[in-house]
Design an enzyme around this catalytic site. Structure first.
Site, PDB file in Angstrom:
ATOM      1  N   SER A 145       0.858  -1.186   0.000  1.00 56.89           N
ATOM      2  CA  SER A 145       0.000   0.000   0.000  1.00 56.89           C
ATOM      3  C   SER A 145       0.886   1.226   0.000  1.00 56.89           C
ATOM      4  O   SER A 145       2.009   1.189   0.509  1.00 56.89           O
ATOM      5  CB  SER A 145      -0.893   0.005   1.242  1.00 56.89           C
ATOM      6  OG  SER A 145      -1.593   1.237   1.366  1.00 56.89           O
ATOM      7  N   TYR A 159      -1.224  -0.699  10.292  1.00 57.32           N
ATOM      8  CA  TYR A 159      -1.367  -1.120   8.893  1.00 57.32           C
ATOM      9  C   TYR A 159      -0.141  -0.691   8.084  1.00 57.32           C
ATOM     10  O   TYR A 159       0.405  -1.470   7.303  1.00 57.32           O
ATOM     11  CB  TYR A 159      -2.636  -0.503   8.316  1.00 57.32           C
ATOM     12  CG  TYR A 159      -2.910  -0.842   6.869  1.00 57.32           C
ATOM     13  CD1 TYR A 159      -3.492  -2.055   6.522  1.00 57.32           C
ATOM     14  CD2 TYR A 159      -2.612   0.064   5.851  1.00 57.32           C
ATOM     15  CE1 TYR A 159      -3.756  -2.368   5.201  1.00 57.32           C
ATOM     16  CE2 TYR A 159      -2.876  -0.235   4.535  1.00 57.32           C
ATOM     17  CZ  TYR A 159      -3.452  -1.453   4.200  1.00 57.32           C
ATOM     18  OH  TYR A 159      -3.708  -1.755   2.888  1.00 57.32           O
ATOM     19  N   LYS A 163       2.561  -3.016   5.851  1.00 56.64           N
ATOM     20  CA  LYS A 163       2.716  -2.861   4.405  1.00 56.64           C
ATOM     21  C   LYS A 163       4.143  -2.466   4.026  1.00 56.64           C
ATOM     22  O   LYS A 163       4.620  -2.790   2.932  1.00 56.64           O
ATOM     23  CB  LYS A 163       1.702  -1.853   3.875  1.00 56.64           C
ATOM     24  CG  LYS A 163       0.267  -2.365   3.938  1.00 56.64           C
ATOM     25  CD  LYS A 163       0.111  -3.689   3.200  1.00 56.64           C
ATOM     26  CE  LYS A 163      -1.284  -4.229   3.233  1.00 56.64           C
ATOM     27  NZ  LYS A 163      -1.439  -5.499   2.469  1.00 56.64           N
TER      28      LYS A 163
END
Length: 294
Positions: A145, A159, A163
């Protein structure tokens, strides 16, 4: 790598969003597809839709955080179709973490890492040795991402960290494949360049009990529609990239043996330059100061 009818693609997180879009795109190229997901009802629906369109499909209920589950997925794919040419380690979740990093619950980190990082590693271990042993062309696509893979959004730090790990893992995988002289390529996918309408915002619906929240949330989970409405009310336009465009980018990237599956974006390019310049200058990461952490 040339994509040809009869080849086999395995996609995790394939019951919806980016994963399903990739599976549909591979099927349109004549590939047989193996769909893997933790959500049984959505998985069955996706498989039935692809089969109705003429695709050869196998659906497997898989928890990518569980190594044995991913090994069983590989066994099923090879038993059914005899080969795997494309592997997309795409399954991912948010974390549900609130507040500053030191306020996070350990389970928020454990859950996100178990899926977003360990899930990719399990896919690599379960499939890559067999793909190399086959001797033919193959390709691995790991979904990262822009949040973390390029520069972190501090309000979604858990998160982002997972990533970022996917990027480094894929770089290492690429180097190892080259050292082996394998005909298998590797890519890291940055979906976008804008936001995507996927189930990631509601990933808490599949959070397992072993990683359950230890205390009530201070605020309820916010849906994508609620986020979009709040941004519009604040006068900000929210742009979305169709998941079909992401799938097209993946197919083009595999054909070109492109490591960085990173769509053109002035915003991303500015982040990359700012972060790189900060490192070269040995300066503090001022590019993060524009984020509002409250």
């Amino acid at each position: 790598m040339r994509l040809e009818p009869g080849q086999v693609a395995v996609v995790t997180g394939a019951a919806g969003g980016i994963g399903l879009a990739m599976a549909r795109r591979f099927a349109a190229e004549g590939l047989k597809v193996v769909l893997a997901d933790v959500e049984e009802g959505a998985l069955r629906k996706a498989a039935d839709e692809l089969a109705a369109d003429g695709a050869q499909v196998r659906a497997e209920l898989v928890d990518v955080s569980d190594r044995d589950s991913v090994v069983a997925l590989a066994d099923a794919a090879y038993e059914t179709f005899g080969a795997v040419h494309v592997l997309c380690n795409n399954a991912g979740v948010g974390s549900g973490a609130e507040g500053r990093m030191w306020e996070h619950e350990p389970n928020d980190w454990k859950w996100a890492f178990s899926v977003n990082v360990w899930g990719v590693f399990h896919g690599i271990q379960a499939f890559v040795p067999r793909m190399i042993a086959a001797g033919g062309p193959g390709h691995i696509v790991n979904t990262s991402s822009g949040d973390g893979g390029i520069a972190p959004l501090p309000t979604a730090s858990v998160y982002a960290v997972t990533k970022a790990a996917v990027v480094t893992m894929t770089e290492s995988l690429y180097a190892h494949l080259k050292a082996e002289g394998a005909a298998v390529g590797a890519s890291v996918l940055f979906p976008g360049p804008h936001m995507l309408r996927t189930g990631l915002w509601e990933s808490h619906r599949n959070r397992p009990e072993r990683y359950a929240k230890e205390r009530p949330r201070k605020a309820p989970y916010r849906t994508l529609d609620q986020y979009e409405a709040a941004m519009r009310q604040a006068g900000h336009e929210v742009r979305f990239t169709p998941v079909e465009e992401v799938a097209e980018h993946v197919v083009d990237g595999i054909r070109a043996d492109r490591f960085w599956m990173l769509p053109a974006s002035e915003h991303s390019d500015r982040q990359i330059r700012a972060r790189s310049q900060s490192m070269l200058d040995r300066s503090n990461p001022g590019y993060l100061e524009s984020f509002i952490l409250d």
